[in-house]
Design a protein around this motif. Structure first.
Motif, PDB file in Angstrom:
ATOM      1  N   THR A 159       0.869  -1.173   0.000  1.00 63.29           N
ATOM      2  CA  THR A 159       0.000   0.000   0.000  1.00 63.29           C
ATOM      3  C   THR A 159       0.905   1.223   0.000  1.00 63.29           C
ATOM      4  N   VAL A 160       0.694   2.115  -0.965  1.00 62.70           N
ATOM      5  CA  VAL A 160       1.484   3.343  -1.062  1.00 62.70           C
ATOM      6  C   VAL A 160       0.526   4.516  -0.870  1.00 62.70           C
ATOM      7  N   ILE A 161       0.832   5.381   0.096  1.00 60.50           N
ATOM      8  CA  ILE A 161      -0.069   6.453   0.492  1.00 60.50           C
ATOM      9  C   ILE A 161       0.563   7.804   0.195  1.00 60.50           C
ATOM     10  N   GLU A 162      -0.223   8.697  -0.393  1.00 59.77           N
ATOM     11  CA  GLU A 162       0.240  10.063  -0.644  1.00 59.77           C
ATOM     12  C   GLU A 162       0.209  10.852   0.672  1.00 59.77           C
ATOM     13  N   THR A 163       1.318  11.523   0.998  1.00 54.06           N
ATOM     14  CA  THR A 163       1.412  12.271   2.246  1.00 54.06           C
ATOM     15  C   THR A 163       1.948  13.677   1.984  1.00 54.06           C
ATOM     16  N   SER A 164       2.008  14.473   3.039  1.00 50.61           N
ATOM     17  CA  SER A 164       2.539  15.831   2.909  1.00 50.61           C
ATOM     18  C   SER A 164       4.041  15.834   2.676  1.00 50.61           C
ATOM     19  N   TYR A 165       4.727  14.723   2.979  1.00 44.35           N
ATOM     20  CA  TYR A 165       6.187  14.653   2.855  1.00 44.35           C
ATOM     21  C   TYR A 165       6.634  13.753   1.712  1.00 44.35           C
ATOM     22  N   GLY A 166       5.713  13.328   0.853  1.00 39.97           N
ATOM     23  CA  GLY A 166       6.047  12.435  -0.245  1.00 39.97           C
ATOM     24  C   GLY A 166       5.077  11.281  -0.271  1.00 39.97           C
ATOM     25  N   THR A 167       5.583  10.078  -0.115  1.00 40.21           N
ATOM     26  CA  THR A 167       4.711   8.910  -0.019  1.00 40.21           C
ATOM     27  C   THR A 167       5.184   8.003   1.109  1.00 40.21           C
ATOM     28  N   LEU A 168       4.233   7.223   1.620  1.00 40.45           N
ATOM     29  CA  LEU A 168       4.524   6.221   2.635  1.00 40.45           C
ATOM     30  C   LEU A 168       4.287   4.870   1.984  1.00 40.45           C
ATOM     31  N   ASN A 186      -5.657  -8.108   6.430  1.00 42.59           N
ATOM     32  CA  ASN A 186      -5.564  -6.981   7.381  1.00 42.59           C
ATOM     33  C   ASN A 186      -4.687  -5.831   6.879  1.00 42.59           C
ATOM     34  N   MET A 187      -4.370  -5.806   5.591  1.00 39.76           N
ATOM     35  CA  MET A 187      -3.447  -4.785   5.099  1.00 39.76           C
ATOM     36  C   MET A 187      -4.033  -3.381   5.193  1.00 39.76           C
ATOM     37  N   GLN A 188      -5.337  -3.236   4.975  1.00 35.23           N
ATOM     38  CA  GLN A 188      -5.963  -1.924   5.077  1.00 35.23           C
ATOM     39  C   GLN A 188      -5.825  -1.370   6.495  1.00 35.23           C
ATOM     40  N   GLU A 189      -6.068  -2.227   7.489  1.00 38.23           N
ATOM     41  CA  GLU A 189      -5.969  -1.799   8.889  1.00 38.23           C
ATOM     42  C   GLU A 189      -4.525  -1.473   9.265  1.00 38.23           C
ATOM     43  N   ILE A 190      -3.590  -2.284   8.782  1.00 35.96           N
ATOM     44  CA  ILE A 190      -2.166  -2.048   9.075  1.00 35.96           C
ATOM     45  C   ILE A 190      -1.726  -0.715   8.465  1.00 35.96           C
ATOM     46  N   ALA A 191      -2.069  -0.488   7.208  1.00 34.88           N
ATOM     47  CA  ALA A 191      -1.664   0.747   6.530  1.00 34.88           C
ATOM     48  C   ALA A 191      -2.264   1.966   7.218  1.00 34.88           C
ATOM     49  N   SER A 192      -3.529   1.870   7.613  1.00 35.99           N
ATOM     50  CA  SER A 192      -4.191   2.987   8.295  1.00 35.99           C
ATOM     51  C   SER A 192      -3.509   3.307   9.616  1.00 35.99           C
ATOM     52  N   ALA A 193      -3.191   2.277  10.396  1.00 34.43           N
ATOM     53  CA  ALA A 193      -2.559   2.489  11.706  1.00 34.43           C
ATOM     54  C   ALA A 193      -1.148   3.059  11.562  1.00 34.43           C
ATOM     55  N   ILE A 194      -0.382   2.550  10.605  1.00 31.12           N
ATOM     56  CA  ILE A 194       0.980   3.049  10.396  1.00 31.12           C
ATOM     57  C   ILE A 194       0.949   4.497   9.934  1.00 31.12           C
ATOM     58  N   ASP A 195       0.073   4.807   8.987  1.00 29.52           N
ATOM     59  CA  ASP A 195      -0.051   6.183   8.499  1.00 29.52           C
ATOM     60  C   ASP A 195      -0.405   7.141   9.642  1.00 29.52           C
ATOM     61  N   THR A 196      -1.347   6.720  10.488  1.00 32.11           N
ATOM     62  CA  THR A 196      -1.751   7.559  11.626  1.00 32.11           C
ATOM     63  C   THR A 196      -0.607   7.757  12.604  1.00 32.11           C
ATOM     64  N   SER A 197       0.248   6.775  12.760  1.00 35.71           N
ATOM     65  CA  SER A 197       1.341   6.838  13.750  1.00 35.71           C
ATOM     66  C   SER A 197       2.532   7.650  13.270  1.00 35.71           C
ATOM     67  N   MET A 198       2.650   7.876  11.961  1.00 37.09           N
ATOM     68  CA  MET A 198       3.763   8.670  11.436  1.00 37.09           C
ATOM     69  C   MET A 198       3.456  10.163  11.564  1.00 37.09           C
ATOM     70  N   PRO A 199       4.441  10.986  11.928  1.00 39.77           N
ATOM     71  CA  PRO A 199       4.205  12.437  11.973  1.00 39.77           C
ATOM     72  C   PRO A 199       3.991  12.981  10.572  1.00 39.77           C
ATOM     73  N   ASP A 200       3.047  13.927  10.433  1.00 45.21           N
ATOM     74  CA  ASP A 200       2.744  14.477   9.117  1.00 45.21           C
ATOM     75  C   ASP A 200       3.590  15.691   8.803  1.00 45.21           C
TER      76      ASP A 200
END
Length: 200
Positions: A159-168, A186-200
């Motif tokens: 899962t690759v997510i667009e963020t304010s600092y590039g991509t996760l 469970n990849m959707q839940e894992i990606a959501s939790a990791i994204d939330t835990s990273m500073p934006d």
């Protein structure tokens, strides 16, 4: 006697003034410690690698130091297996960290059944779309644009997510010989939790 009594109120005022000043200083000096407190991390990892990034901004996020032990454990991986896995190229960078999950096999040996890799990168989501082509499926994670894709040969789900600092860039791989878990379970839940835990 009159002169001595006249001095007493002045002394009391000075003591009270000093006490008020001390309390104000204590409150001010304690505030920065709450702001600068980092995540709780037990395992030591080396510093991130030197970056080149010709024509791109430096990757400032670091999953190895930004993700707390609690965040790693919450998605089912052992925080003590934390290890740096940076991938640095001339024109872009992947600053990454890996975590494993082990289980006891039929021979009572501890075996890695799944692995989590998390990269902060200065590639754009469009660049990932171009790289993966038709294999990339549009998605959303925490309201952010994302893509998902799989690599069957590596038994991995991405899962690759667009963020304010590039991509996760988050991936989970499994060892099917040791587990019936699928890469995208469970990849959707894992990606959501990791994204939330990273500073934006």
């Amino acid at each position: 006697m009159i002169r001595k009594l006249a001095l007493v109120p002045a002394v009391v005022v000075i003591v009270f003034a000093g006490a008020c000043t001390t309390r104000t200083d204590d409150t001010t000096s304690s505030a920065p410690s709450r702001i600068t407190t980092g995540p709780s991390i037990a395992a030591n990892v080396p510093p991130t690698s030197s970056q080149v990034n010709k024509g791109r901004a430096r990757v400032e996020r670091d999953p190895c130091t930004d993700l707390s032990d609690e965040a790693v454990e919450a998605v089912g991986f052992d925080h003590l297996t934390r290890q740096r896995i940076d991938r640095i190229f001339d024109s872009y960078s992947f600053v990454g960290c890996q975590f494993d999950h082990e289980e006891r096999d039929q021979f009572e040996m501890m075996t890695t059944t799944r692995t989590l890799q998390v990269y902060a990168t200065n590639l754009t989501l469009d660049e990932f779309r171009g790289r993966e082509g038709a294999a990339a499926t549009p998605a959303q994670v925490n309201g952010r644009a994302a893509i998902t894709y799989t690599d069957p040969s590596a038994e991995a789900c991405y899962t690759v997510i667009e963020t304010s600092y590039g991509t996760l860039d988050i991936s989970k791989s499994v060892a099917s010989v040791f587990t019936q878990e699928k890469p995208c379970d469970n990849m959707q839940e894992i990606a959501s939790a990791i994204d939330t835990s990273m500073p934006d």
